[in-house]
Scaffold this motif. Structure first.
Motif, PDB file in Angstrom:
ATOM      1  N   ALA A 167       0.840  -1.187   0.000  1.00 48.53           N
ATOM      2  CA  ALA A 167       0.000   0.000   0.000  1.00 48.53           C
ATOM      3  C   ALA A 167       0.877   1.240   0.000  1.00 48.53           C
ATOM      4  O   ALA A 167       1.947   1.263   0.622  1.00 48.53           O
ATOM      5  CB  ALA A 167      -0.908   0.008   1.223  1.00 48.53           C
ATOM      6  N   CYS A 221      -4.403  -2.475   2.740  1.00 47.90           N
ATOM      7  CA  CYS A 221      -5.172  -3.187   1.730  1.00 47.90           C
ATOM      8  C   CYS A 221      -5.033  -4.679   1.997  1.00 47.90           C
ATOM      9  O   CYS A 221      -4.035  -5.132   2.568  1.00 47.90           O
ATOM     10  CB  CYS A 221      -4.728  -2.831   0.320  1.00 47.90           C
ATOM     11  SG  CYS A 221      -3.011  -3.182  -0.084  1.00 47.90           S
ATOM     12  N   VAL A 269     -13.542   3.107  -4.041  1.00 48.62           N
ATOM     13  CA  VAL A 269     -12.592   2.021  -4.285  1.00 48.62           C
ATOM     14  C   VAL A 269     -12.736   1.593  -5.743  1.00 48.62           C
ATOM     15  O   VAL A 269     -13.840   1.517  -6.280  1.00 48.62           O
ATOM     16  CB  VAL A 269     -12.850   0.840  -3.321  1.00 48.62           C
ATOM     17  CG1 VAL A 269     -14.247   0.260  -3.462  1.00 48.62           C
ATOM     18  CG2 VAL A 269     -11.785  -0.246  -3.512  1.00 48.62           C
ATOM     19  N   TYR A 273      -3.820   2.843   6.950  1.00 45.09           N
ATOM     20  CA  TYR A 273      -4.698   2.179   5.997  1.00 45.09           C
ATOM     21  C   TYR A 273      -3.996   0.962   5.410  1.00 45.09           C
ATOM     22  O   TYR A 273      -2.858   1.055   4.952  1.00 45.09           O
ATOM     23  CB  TYR A 273      -5.109   3.148   4.894  1.00 45.09           C
ATOM     24  CG  TYR A 273      -6.180   4.119   5.347  1.00 45.09           C
ATOM     25  CD1 TYR A 273      -5.871   5.127   6.263  1.00 45.09           C
ATOM     26  CD2 TYR A 273      -7.487   4.008   4.899  1.00 45.09           C
ATOM     27  CE1 TYR A 273      -6.850   6.009   6.716  1.00 45.09           C
ATOM     28  CE2 TYR A 273      -8.474   4.886   5.342  1.00 45.09           C
ATOM     29  CZ  TYR A 273      -8.145   5.882   6.247  1.00 45.09           C
ATOM     30  OH  TYR A 273      -9.111   6.747   6.691  1.00 45.09           O
ATOM     31  N   CYS A 288      -2.779   0.117  -3.992  1.00 41.93           N
ATOM     32  CA  CYS A 288      -2.394  -1.199  -3.477  1.00 41.93           C
ATOM     33  C   CYS A 288      -1.885  -1.993  -4.665  1.00 41.93           C
ATOM     34  O   CYS A 288      -2.644  -2.250  -5.617  1.00 41.93           O
ATOM     35  CB  CYS A 288      -3.581  -1.883  -2.827  1.00 41.93           C
ATOM     36  SG  CYS A 288      -3.227  -3.536  -2.181  1.00 41.93           S
ATOM     37  N   ARG A 322     -14.620  -2.310  -0.048  1.00 42.98           N
ATOM     38  CA  ARG A 322     -14.257  -3.545  -0.731  1.00 42.98           C
ATOM     39  C   ARG A 322     -14.698  -3.454  -2.192  1.00 42.98           C
ATOM     40  O   ARG A 322     -15.762  -2.908  -2.494  1.00 42.98           O
ATOM     41  CB  ARG A 322     -14.966  -4.724  -0.071  1.00 42.98           C
ATOM     42  CG  ARG A 322     -14.653  -6.082  -0.715  1.00 42.98           C
ATOM     43  CD  ARG A 322     -15.685  -7.130  -0.322  1.00 42.98           C
ATOM     44  NE  ARG A 322     -16.988  -6.822  -0.917  1.00 42.98           N
ATOM     45  CZ  ARG A 322     -18.145  -7.186  -0.354  1.00 42.98           C
ATOM     46  NH1 ARG A 322     -18.180  -7.844   0.790  1.00 42.98           N
ATOM     47  NH2 ARG A 322     -19.282  -6.873  -0.948  1.00 42.98           N
ATOM     48  N   VAL A 368     -10.805  -7.275  -3.051  1.00 46.28           N
ATOM     49  CA  VAL A 368      -9.771  -6.407  -2.482  1.00 46.28           C
ATOM     50  C   VAL A 368     -10.457  -5.433  -1.532  1.00 46.28           C
ATOM     51  O   VAL A 368     -11.425  -4.774  -1.900  1.00 46.28           O
ATOM     52  CB  VAL A 368      -9.019  -5.644  -3.578  1.00 46.28           C
ATOM     53  CG1 VAL A 368      -7.960  -4.733  -2.938  1.00 46.28           C
ATOM     54  CG2 VAL A 368      -8.368  -6.612  -4.559  1.00 46.28           C
ATOM     55  N   TRP A 412     -10.065  -2.477   1.794  1.00 43.21           N
ATOM     56  CA  TRP A 412      -9.269  -1.537   2.566  1.00 43.21           C
ATOM     57  C   TRP A 412      -9.796  -1.530   3.996  1.00 43.21           C
ATOM     58  O   TRP A 412     -11.007  -1.483   4.233  1.00 43.21           O
ATOM     59  CB  TRP A 412      -9.360  -0.140   1.966  1.00 43.21           C
ATOM     60  CG  TRP A 412      -8.665  -0.011   0.649  1.00 43.21           C
ATOM     61  CD1 TRP A 412      -9.202  -0.215  -0.590  1.00 43.21           C
ATOM     62  CD2 TRP A 412      -7.288   0.354   0.432  1.00 43.21           C
ATOM     63  NE1 TRP A 412      -8.251  -0.010  -1.558  1.00 43.21           N
ATOM     64  CE2 TRP A 412      -7.070   0.347  -0.960  1.00 43.21           C
ATOM     65  CE3 TRP A 412      -6.228   0.690   1.273  1.00 43.21           C
ATOM     66  CZ2 TRP A 412      -5.836   0.659  -1.526  1.00 43.21           C
ATOM     67  CZ3 TRP A 412      -5.005   0.999   0.715  1.00 43.21           C
ATOM     68  CH2 TRP A 412      -4.812   0.983  -0.666  1.00 43.21           C
TER      69      TRP A 412
END
Length: 123
Positions: free
Chosen positions: A5, A95, A69, A93, A21, A49, A33, A35
């Motif tokens: 990330a 990922c 996202v 944060y 990411c 997501r 994927v 966060w």
């Protein structure tokens, strides 16, 4: 699979940041994927997501309407666009990715994690 990330930093309230990411060893195809973020002294919180194959998105209520996202320019990059940032968005944060099954938002359900990037929202 390794995730990295990047993109964190210091931003004023109301500002924007874009996190990335990057996956190595495997693309994000056939994955979810997500966060997550972790503020000092707090647990890891779901943020957003994306299900890679169809692009469907899901957000925590706290970020809905402010964060987006998305899939990046390659099959191995995901992004989190963060707008109208607030001091309470300050956190590390992360990922994360899960392959083969997708509808999860708990940290324990994700198999691969990036190292985290710090976002600080302060004037």
């Amino acid at each position: 699979v390794q995730l990295q990330a990047s993109g964190g930093g210091l931003v004023q309230p109301g500002g924007s940041l874009r996190l990335s990411c990057a996956a190595s060893g495997r693309s994000f195809s056939n994955s979810a994927v997500a966060w997550f973020r972790q503020a000092p002294g707090e647990g890891r919180e779901f943020v957003a997501r994306i299900i890679w194959n169809d692009g469907s998105e899901y957000y925590a209520d706290s970020v809905k309407g402010r964060f987006i996202v998305s899939r990046g320019i390659t099959e191995s990059i995901a992004t989190l666009q963060m707008n109208n940032l607030k001091p309470e968005d300050t956190a590390i944060y992360f990922c994360a990715a899960r392959y083969g099954s997708f509808y999860y938002i708990e940290a324990r359900d994700f198999d691969y994690w990036g190292q985290g990037t710090l976002v600080t929202v302060s004037s």
